[in-house]
Design an enzyme around this catalytic site. Structure first.
Site, PDB file in Angstrom:
ATOM      1  N   HIS A 200     -28.920   3.492  13.829  1.00  0.00           N
ATOM      2  CA  HIS A 200     -28.114   2.855  12.781  1.00  0.00           C
ATOM      3  C   HIS A 200     -27.813   3.919  11.721  1.00  0.00           C
ATOM      4  O   HIS A 200     -28.667   4.777  11.448  1.00  0.00           O
ATOM      5  CB  HIS A 200     -28.899   1.730  12.075  1.00  0.00           C
ATOM      6  CG  HIS A 200     -28.857   0.392  12.746  1.00  0.00           C
ATOM      7  ND1 HIS A 200     -29.952  -0.447  12.787  1.00  0.00           N
ATOM      8  CD2 HIS A 200     -27.847  -0.276  13.368  1.00  0.00           C
ATOM      9  CE1 HIS A 200     -29.624  -1.572  13.410  1.00  0.00           C
ATOM     10  NE2 HIS A 200     -28.358  -1.494  13.780  1.00  0.00           N
TER      11      HIS A 200
ATOM     12  N   CYS B 291     -33.849  -1.107   5.904  1.00  0.00           N
ATOM     13  CA  CYS B 291     -33.636  -2.123   6.944  1.00  0.00           C
ATOM     14  C   CYS B 291     -34.081  -3.502   6.470  1.00  0.00           C
ATOM     15  O   CYS B 291     -33.525  -4.516   6.899  1.00  0.00           O
ATOM     16  CB  CYS B 291     -34.417  -1.782   8.207  1.00  0.00           C
ATOM     17  SG  CYS B 291     -33.937  -0.254   8.995  1.00  0.00           S
TER      18      CYS B 291
HETATM   19  N1  ARG Z   1     -35.720  -3.627  15.862  1.00  0.00           N
HETATM   20  C1  ARG Z   1     -34.507  -3.648  15.107  1.00  0.00           C
HETATM   21  C2  ARG Z   1     -33.353  -3.249  15.988  1.00  0.00           C
HETATM   22  O1  ARG Z   1     -33.530  -2.360  16.791  1.00  0.00           O
HETATM   23  C3  ARG Z   1     -34.606  -2.740  13.921  1.00  0.00           C
HETATM   24  C4  ARG Z   1     -33.422  -2.843  13.004  1.00  0.00           C
HETATM   25  C5  ARG Z   1     -33.480  -1.866  11.869  1.00  0.00           C
HETATM   26  N2  ARG Z   1     -32.498  -2.131  10.926  1.00  0.00           N
HETATM   27  C6  ARG Z   1     -31.727  -1.219  10.317  1.00  0.00           C
HETATM   28  N3  ARG Z   1     -30.957  -1.580   9.347  1.00  0.00           N
HETATM   29  N4  ARG Z   1     -31.713   0.044  10.708  1.00  0.00           N
HETATM   30  O2  ARG Z   1     -32.259  -3.789  15.911  1.00  0.00           O
END
Ligand code: ARG
Length: 291
Positions: A185, A279
């Site tokens: 991300h 996150c």
């Molecule tokens: N386990 C989640 C996923 O892989 C983690 C999300 C993390 N969120 C972020 N904004 N980077 O989607």
């Protein structure tokens, strides 16, 4: 640095940095990690064979919430739903600008139901939500930096969602391509510190995207790979205070030397899901604060 000043009442700038950094009070949405666990693997950080300490995750998350309150921010909470272990990662719930939200559409089926839960919460607050057409994971891949909306693709959000956001908000979108699966991300590889400054780890981006960031943000702070692996770039700034992973030691020092006030936090148990401070935090911009 000693006790950080509250966001609404900025204190004088650091004597070490050349600039006076000014905090602005924010409204955040968070979700208690009551049902947090690693039940599936959709990013390289997740290992479902190792047990998660949900109580530790809750304590670390509670400390993060407390930190925002101590800084003078407003924190709203959305109810966690059983069966949605990643719902704690509120950044992925929407993108909210000027009191209007773009809803999300997750790439992985395991998280799909979170989209409706976040949209319902926003609508109940009187925030208008436009349903997403292309895949987008909210503020995981969209970061507002002054006049630009930085938008990531490569792993989760579809580049078509970038045009969708630009059309909805009328903010020029800068598309950036992510290339390292550990930083899947945008908010894992780049943090917006204020309208003109970002911190980032350049190797997480394609060569062309690196040049774009360098062009737009000549004062960008470069993190080390160690900082990035500690999720130091998954940081939340109010313009002055930067809530950042304590383990990102080089970045923490760099922030201080540039006049920011690092506020170190430890979210190691949430990192088992591939997330950190940012996150867990969705900014509700210019949405009227709940009573
Ligand atoms: N386990 C989640 C996923 O892989 C983690 C999300 C993390 N969120 C972020 N904004 N980077 O989607």
């Amino acid at each position: 640095p000693a006790t950080p000043g509250r966001a609404g009442t900025p204190r004088s700038g650091s004597t070490r940095g050349e600039e006076i950094r000014t905090a602005r009070a924010r409204r955040y949405l968070m979700c208690r990690p009551e049902h947090f666990t690693v039940a599936y693997e959709i990013n390289p950080w997740m290992d479902s064979s190792r047990a998660v300490d949900t109580d530790l995750a809750l304590a670390q998350w509670e400390h993060l919430r407390r930190t925002y309150l101590d800084l003078g921010h407003v924190v709203d909470l959305v109810d966690p739903l059983p069966g949605l272990p990643d719902m704690v990662f509120a950044a992925n719930g929407a993108l909210v600008i000027d009191g209007h939200a773009l809803g999300v559409r997750f790439r992985h089926a395991e998280r799909a139901a979170e989209a409706g839960a976040y949209a319902a919460w926003l609508r109940a607050q009187g925030i208008e939500v436009t349903d997403a057409v292309a895949l987008n994971e909210g503020e995981g891949d969209f970061l507002l930096a002054g006049d630009w909306l930085l938008a990531g693709s490569g792993f989760r959000s579809d580049p078509a969602s970038h045009a969708e956001a630009q059309e909805l908000f009328g903010v020029p979108v800068v598309s950036l391509v992510l290339v390292d699966p550990r930083f899947y991300h945008l908010d894992t590889a780049l943090a917006v510190l204020d309208d003109r400054t970002v911190a980032w780890w350049p190797p997480a981006f394609s060569p062309g995207s690196r040049r774009v960031v360098e062009r737009l943000f000549p004062d960008a702070i470069e993190a080390t790979e160690e900082d990035a692996l500690a999720f130091g770039l998954n940081a939340v700034s109010d313009g002055r205070h930067v809530v950042v992973a304590a383990a990102a030691r080089h970045l923490v020092a760099e922030l201080s030397s540039r006049g920011y006030v690092p506020v170190p936090v430890d979210l190691s148990e949430l990192l088992r899901g591939g997330g950190g401070a940012k996150c867990c935090t969705l900014e509700l911009r210019d949405a009227v604060a709940a009573a």
